[in-house]
Design a protein around this motif. Structure first.
Motif, short mmCIF file in Angstrom:
data_model
loop_
_atom_site.label_atom_id
_atom_site.label_comp_id
_atom_site.label_asym_id
_atom_site.label_seq_id
_atom_site.Cartn_x
_atom_site.Cartn_y
_atom_site.Cartn_z
N ARG A 264 -48.83 -19.75 9.29
CA ARG A 264 -48.47 -20.59 10.36
C ARG A 264 -49.50 -20.40 11.82
NH1 ARG A 264 -44.10 -24.01 11.57
NH2 ARG A 264 -43.25 -22.57 13.04
N TRP B 129 -49.01 -26.92 5.93
CA TRP B 129 -47.73 -27.72 6.08
C TRP B 129 -46.54 -27.07 5.01
CZ3 TRP B 129 -46.88 -30.55 10.06
CH2 TRP B 129 -48.02 -31.02 10.65
N THR C 201 -44.68 -24.60 7.13
CA THR C 201 -43.69 -25.21 8.23
C THR C 201 -42.68 -25.84 7.71
OG1 THR C 201 -46.00 -25.56 9.44
CG2 THR C 201 -43.96 -26.75 10.20
N SER C 202 -42.79 -26.56 6.38
CA SER C 202 -41.81 -27.18 5.59
C SER C 202 -40.74 -26.45 5.35
CB SER C 202 -42.26 -28.11 4.73
OG SER C 202 -43.22 -28.77 4.89
N TRP C 203 -41.29 -25.15 4.72
CA TRP C 203 -40.32 -24.26 4.23
C TRP C 203 -39.48 -23.69 5.53
CZ3 TRP C 203 -41.60 -20.23 0.20
CH2 TRP C 203 -40.47 -19.44 -0.21
N GLU D 126 -38.98 -25.15 8.30
CA GLU D 126 -37.84 -26.16 8.91
C GLU D 126 -36.75 -26.54 8.12
OE1 GLU D 126 -38.24 -28.56 11.36
OE2 GLU D 126 -39.54 -26.89 12.20
N VAL D 127 -36.86 -26.44 6.76
CA VAL D 127 -35.78 -26.75 5.63
C VAL D 127 -34.90 -25.56 5.78
CG1 VAL D 127 -35.02 -27.13 3.30
CG2 VAL D 127 -37.11 -28.33 4.20
#
Ligand SMILES: Nc1ncnc2c1ncn2[C@@H]1O[C@H](COP(=O)(O)OP(=O)(O)OP(=O)(O)O)[C@@H](O)[C@H]1O
Ligand SMILES: [Mg+2]
Lengths: 240, 220
Positions: free
Chosen positions: B47, B56, B59-61, B63-64
């Protein structure tokens, strides 16, 4: 000898150094003065390869700093640098700060590295502070620590980037005294500085930078007494 | 009005089993933290330094992991993958779920830690002739380590407590085991009271050990 030929440096579209030609001889002390943003720090970064250049060349003892095949880490051992922000390593004692690079870069033994470190710390007047962490040192002491750290690599040249600008006024003197001492010992130095007294008394030559151009260079008597460039005279009238 | 009679004997009799289950809890927490630290470090560096699909993905990891219930994350590795015919053992479901969650939280801690180190520390190191690797391992990482030390300790505690969700996917760690005995003997209060004490003691030991180690490690 440091030889700079037709050096151009851009940050994106910003033309920061516009064709600098400069030679610094062994044993010489050169002060670099000029307004904020005129490219003085950038010049130093181009000399030790912390910034890449777009045109021209920089050679240190005939080694091209920016050539592909150059071992820049080896070359940097010749070029000590001291920054405006003193950048002590906060997790190491004064002694460890200075001993680190000799140990891991030069491969000295732990005992040897510590011996060198103790010697250099004494040299800059910090012989009593070996086992102290930087957080317990004043700004002036941390800056002298930074000088000792650079000297421990036994450099042949020292680059100072406004070494005293971030210091409280009462601490400036001790750092300038240390720099004076180095000059007297014959160290080759390029000092970016706002301390006109230091530039006048200690340097062999003074260079004035204006908007990315080296407007004028000459002995202190010329720059401070009889400057040829209008810009130089204006700048000096303002700083006095 | 208050006529519940406490019976502690059954709990005491199954204490050895509970201790075994506590060790299993500790094992899964330590493992998920160890793997989580490695993954978290990678996610943080991605990141900080990369663009494109990898950015991405990382970042998704994060965030979730941080913005959905940990229980759902566990369920994903249980029922979610199960729906696609991939059946993990309860142990693996908990390990994967916890690791996923811890990695997400740790990644943010690490990222903050790296950002807290001024770029000039690297410049100063490089100016001494250090390689980028040396500057990172000898100057940057030791400082980051100190910054993230306490958040990592907290995450470790969180992992121990969160592993109790395991009982909802049929894993007999400390809570699952307690549930098993409690429903067999109907001494529900007694069992969960004793188990709470065991959790408390585990957490206190972790915090105490962490404090002792910090005192030895950080002298500045
Ligand atoms: N990393 C960078 N990215 C983009 N622009 C930069 C960068 N570093 C410096 N500059 C710009 O280059 C110009 C010259 O900067 P430099 O730091 O060399 O000036 P200076 O003469 O040292 O000034 P000062 O006295 O304030 O230190 C400035 O306009 C500055 O904003
Ligand atoms: Mg500058």
């Amino acid at each position: 000898m440091i030889e700079i030929r037709d050096l151009h440096k851009y940050f994106g579209a910003l033309h920061v150094l516009k064709g600098i030609d400069l030679e610094v001889q062994k044993g010489e002390v050169l002060s670099v003065i000029g307004a904020s943003g005129s490219g003085k720090s950038t010049l130093l970064y181009c000399i030790n390869g912390l910034e890449v250049i777009q045109q021209g060349s920089v050679a240190v003892d005939e080694t091209d700093v920016h050539a592909k095949g150059t071992d820049i880490n080896k070359l940097r051992q010749k070029l000590g640098m001291v920054f405006q922000q003193w950048n002590s390593f906060p997790h190491l004692t004064a002694l460890e700060n200075v001993a680190l690079a000799p140990k891991i870069v030069k491969g000295k033994s732990r005992a040897e590295a510590r011996e060198i470190a103790a010697k250099q710390l004494a040299h800059v007047g910090l012989g009593e502070k070996l086992d102290v962490y930087p957080s317990a040192l004043s700004g002036g002491q941390q800056q002298r620590l930074a000088i000792a750290r650079a000297l421990a690599m036994e450099p042949e040249y020292m680059l100072f980037d406004e070494a005293t600008s971030a210091l409280d006024p009462e601490l400036v003197g001790e750092v300038l005294d240390t720099m004076r001492l180095l000059a007297e010992e014959g160290m080759t130095m390029i000092c970016v500085t706002h301390e006109m007294g230091f530039a006048r008394d200690v340097s062999d030559r003074v260079a004035f930078f204006h908007q990315g151009v080296m407007e004028e260079i000459g002995p202190p008597e010329q720059i401070f007494g009889n400057a040829k460039s209008e810009h130089t005279r204006k700048f000096l009238a303002n700083v006095r | 009005m208050f006529d519940y009679n406490f019976h502690w004997r059954p709990v005491m009799k199954s204490l050895p089993d509970l201790i075994d289950a506590a060790l299993l809890t500790l094992q899964v927490a330590v493992l998920s933290m160890a793997i989580g630290i490695i993954i978290g470090l990678c996610l943080a560096l991605i990141r900080l330094h990369m663009k494109g699909p990898l950015y991405w993905f990382a970042t998704s990891w994060v965030e979730v992991a941080r913005n959905t219930p940990a229980l759902f994350q566990l369920f994903f590795f249980g029922f979610g993958l199960g729906a696609f015919g991939l059946h993990l053992s309860p142990y693996l479901i908990v390990l994967a779920g916890l690791t996923f969650n811890c990695a997400g939280y740790l990644a943010e801690n690490f990222r903050g830690g790296f950002q807290a180190i001024p770029e000039t520390q690297i410049r100063a190191s490089r100016s001494l002739g250090m390689t980028a690797w040396q500057a990172y391992t000898r100057v940057v990482i030791p400082q980051v380590f100190r910054i993230v030390y306490h958040p990592v300790t907290n995450q470790m505690v969180w992992a121990v407590l969160m592993s109790s969700l395991g009982m909802l996917v049929g894993f007999r760690e400390l809570s699952g085991e307690t549930q098993f005995f409690a429903s067999r003997t109907f001494r529900i209060f007694e069992y969960f009271a004793v188990t709470a004490v065991i959790y408390y003691v585990i957490v206190k030991i972790i915090l105490g050990a962490s404090r002792l180690m910090a005192a030895r490690l950080f002298r500045y």
